[in-house]
Design a protein around this motif. Sequence first.
Motif, mmCIF file in Angstrom:
data_model
loop_
_atom_site.group_PDB
_atom_site.id
_atom_site.type_symbol
_atom_site.label_atom_id
_atom_site.label_comp_id
_atom_site.label_asym_id
_atom_site.label_seq_id
_atom_site.Cartn_x
_atom_site.Cartn_y
_atom_site.Cartn_z
ATOM 1 N N LEU A 81 39.476 68.794 29.784
ATOM 2 C CA LEU A 81 40.786 68.927 29.605
ATOM 3 C C LEU A 81 41.131 70.568 29.987
ATOM 4 O O LEU A 81 42.417 70.534 30.684
ATOM 5 N N GLN A 82 40.217 71.233 30.252
ATOM 6 C CA GLN A 82 40.588 72.658 30.409
ATOM 7 C C GLN A 82 40.150 72.903 32.012
ATOM 8 O O GLN A 82 40.608 74.025 32.650
ATOM 9 N N LYS A 83 39.717 71.883 32.590
ATOM 10 C CA LYS A 83 39.501 72.033 34.157
ATOM 11 C C LYS A 83 40.394 71.123 35.059
ATOM 12 O O LYS A 83 40.820 70.149 34.437
ATOM 13 N N ASP A 84 40.378 71.352 36.259
ATOM 14 C CA ASP A 84 41.000 70.334 37.111
ATOM 15 C C ASP A 84 40.057 69.224 37.707
ATOM 16 O O ASP A 84 39.014 69.439 37.377
ATOM 17 N N ALA A 85 40.447 68.291 38.140
ATOM 18 C CA ALA A 85 39.732 67.308 38.771
ATOM 19 C C ALA A 85 38.628 67.462 39.713
ATOM 20 O O ALA A 85 37.535 67.241 39.627
ATOM 21 N N ALA A 86 38.932 68.523 40.695
ATOM 22 C CA ALA A 86 38.237 68.786 41.618
ATOM 23 C C ALA A 86 37.012 69.533 41.120
ATOM 24 O O ALA A 86 35.689 69.430 41.340
ATOM 25 N N ALA A 87 37.250 70.405 39.953
ATOM 26 C CA ALA A 87 36.180 71.237 39.174
ATOM 27 C C ALA A 87 35.183 70.380 38.563
ATOM 28 O O ALA A 87 33.969 70.475 38.507
ATOM 29 N N LYS A 112 30.080 67.581 37.226
ATOM 30 C CA LYS A 112 29.931 66.176 36.619
ATOM 31 C C LYS A 112 28.394 66.382 36.369
ATOM 32 O O LYS A 112 27.913 65.856 35.175
ATOM 33 N N ASN A 113 27.360 66.452 37.053
ATOM 34 C CA ASN A 113 26.049 66.329 36.778
ATOM 35 C C ASN A 113 25.828 67.193 35.367
ATOM 36 O O ASN A 113 24.771 67.035 34.551
ATOM 37 N N LEU A 151 38.666 57.721 28.263
ATOM 38 C CA LEU A 151 39.227 57.634 29.541
ATOM 39 C C LEU A 151 40.273 58.952 29.493
ATOM 40 O O LEU A 151 41.054 59.068 28.426
ATOM 41 N N LEU A 152 40.261 59.645 30.612
ATOM 42 C CA LEU A 152 41.043 60.834 30.718
ATOM 43 C C LEU A 152 41.668 60.563 32.101
ATOM 44 O O LEU A 152 41.050 60.483 33.077
ATOM 45 N N ASN A 153 43.185 60.944 32.173
ATOM 46 C CA ASN A 153 43.701 61.128 33.547
ATOM 47 C C ASN A 153 43.960 62.592 33.851
ATOM 48 O O ASN A 153 44.879 62.983 33.315
ATOM 49 N N ILE A 154 43.353 63.001 34.676
ATOM 50 C CA ILE A 154 43.396 64.473 35.174
ATOM 51 C C ILE A 154 43.749 64.654 36.384
ATOM 52 O O ILE A 154 42.977 64.410 37.427
ATOM 53 N N GLY A 155 45.052 64.905 36.856
ATOM 54 C CA GLY A 155 45.349 64.981 38.253
ATOM 55 C C GLY A 155 45.381 63.696 38.837
ATOM 56 O O GLY A 155 44.772 63.825 39.981
ATOM 57 N N GLN A 156 45.681 62.555 38.311
ATOM 58 C CA GLN A 156 45.675 61.329 38.798
ATOM 59 C C GLN A 156 44.277 60.642 39.225
ATOM 60 O O GLN A 156 44.253 59.973 40.073
ATOM 61 N N THR A 157 43.403 61.445 38.901
ATOM 62 C CA THR A 157 41.932 60.920 38.942
ATOM 63 C C THR A 157 41.629 60.473 37.207
ATOM 64 O O THR A 157 41.422 61.391 36.532
#
Length: 479
Positions: A51-57, A62-63, A142-148
């Motif tokens: 939750l402290q990061k944006d979707a792109a980051a 992810k890995n 499930l998390l919705n971060i920046g519509q992702t």
Amino acid sequence: MNKLSRKLFWRLSLLVCFVFVLSFLVNEYFLPKYMLYQKKMNLAALTGEMLQKDAAALVLDKNRLEQEYQVTIVSLDFNAAAGGNANVNAFNDAVRTQLNKEGITLAKFWITADSLDKLSRHEPVYKIYDQGKLETSYLVTLLNIGQTVFLVGDFVAHSEKSLQAVNRFNLYIAVGALLLTIGLSWLIARQIVRPLTAMQKTAEAISNLDFQTSDVRTGDEIELLSRSIDEMSLKLKEAREELQRQNDNLQTFISDISHELKTPIALIKAYSSGIRDGMDDGTFLGVIHKQADEMAGLVDRLLELARMKNDPNRPEAFDFQLLFGKVAAKYAIEIRRNRLAFEVETPEGGFSRVWSDSQKVETVLDNFMSNAVKYTADGRIKASFEERGGRLTFSVRNGTDGLLPEDIDNLWQPFYVRERSRNKRLSGTGLGLSIASTLLQKLGVPFSAVAQEEEIVFTFSLPLVSSEIQSDKKTLPPE
């Protein structure tokens, strides 16, 4: 197996059973909840970081997150799920497709419209899906971060069969522990119980006045306890022997005093009967009076002996040679009358001031001189003084017709006399040396009686007072 071994066995066995039952209950009722709690805590920590990061980051990271938290993360565009049930189905299909790409196939999985509404409001959604026969559950966040939408999933294995295996293994451990307990009890019986048994037998023997010792070598507190019991046994043995010796002395004392009183009593009875029968020639009352005086003198000596044992010491500085001269003067008439050779040997220029109780020392000297005058066998008496090691050693010797070892040992006993060496005209009660030894022991000074060829030598020593100390001072002398 003795009582102690059985007690140890049962207590250890109950302890093993208690630990097994406790482990079983904990595994049965608390382990599944604990495992689920750990999984939830792991997902909560991951969620907080995401939750402290944006979707792109997050997509780029992810890995790393999957490896660090041991979970599966998939992501998809949330707009594909907007607008009704048809989109709910499409969203679920999209999620399943992403999970399949990660190698995860779920038997039961469905995201409801309510969950999608929460996601649309950017609220996290937490779900757990039971996978039925797979005997696992799938924990989902499930998390919705920046519509992702990011789905974080982790499997939670059902623990029933695992717990059965754990409990079965614990049962094997419990059985093995019981067998080990039997072995430990046997070893304890050899290493601990045997020394205790030996000590118990020693204690029983001591209670039966058989003062034995036990050779226990364990290198621990049991050995120290055994040594204490052995020391107690030896001291009790010595005390019993001393008590027996004192009892024997008491019996001898009673026999001797009875013998000493028997003769004057018999004479008093005989002469009093003569007076009653008119046979008195004018001397009977004199004999009775003399025998009564002898008995009174004997009683006085006995009372003196008893008193001296409790009389406190009154030490002072005094001239020992002057005191001895005073005592020796009392026997000058007896020495001349019996034509005895009396010699006194003193060191030249010697200093004879000593520290002790002068009254007790005077009594000792009086008894030694009395003994020498009465029992000298060759008519010679010699007194000598010697300064040695800060002490003045005094000795008096007289000739004897030969002493046996038991004679030396018994000289200090009350009423002990050697009839063959006694001068009958001067004979006494045999209490003199006993009184002397009692006083010397009370004063705490060394003394002895030694037979040397045809002589017997009585010796004792007193601490000297330095010449600088005045006679009127009560200062202790240097040791």
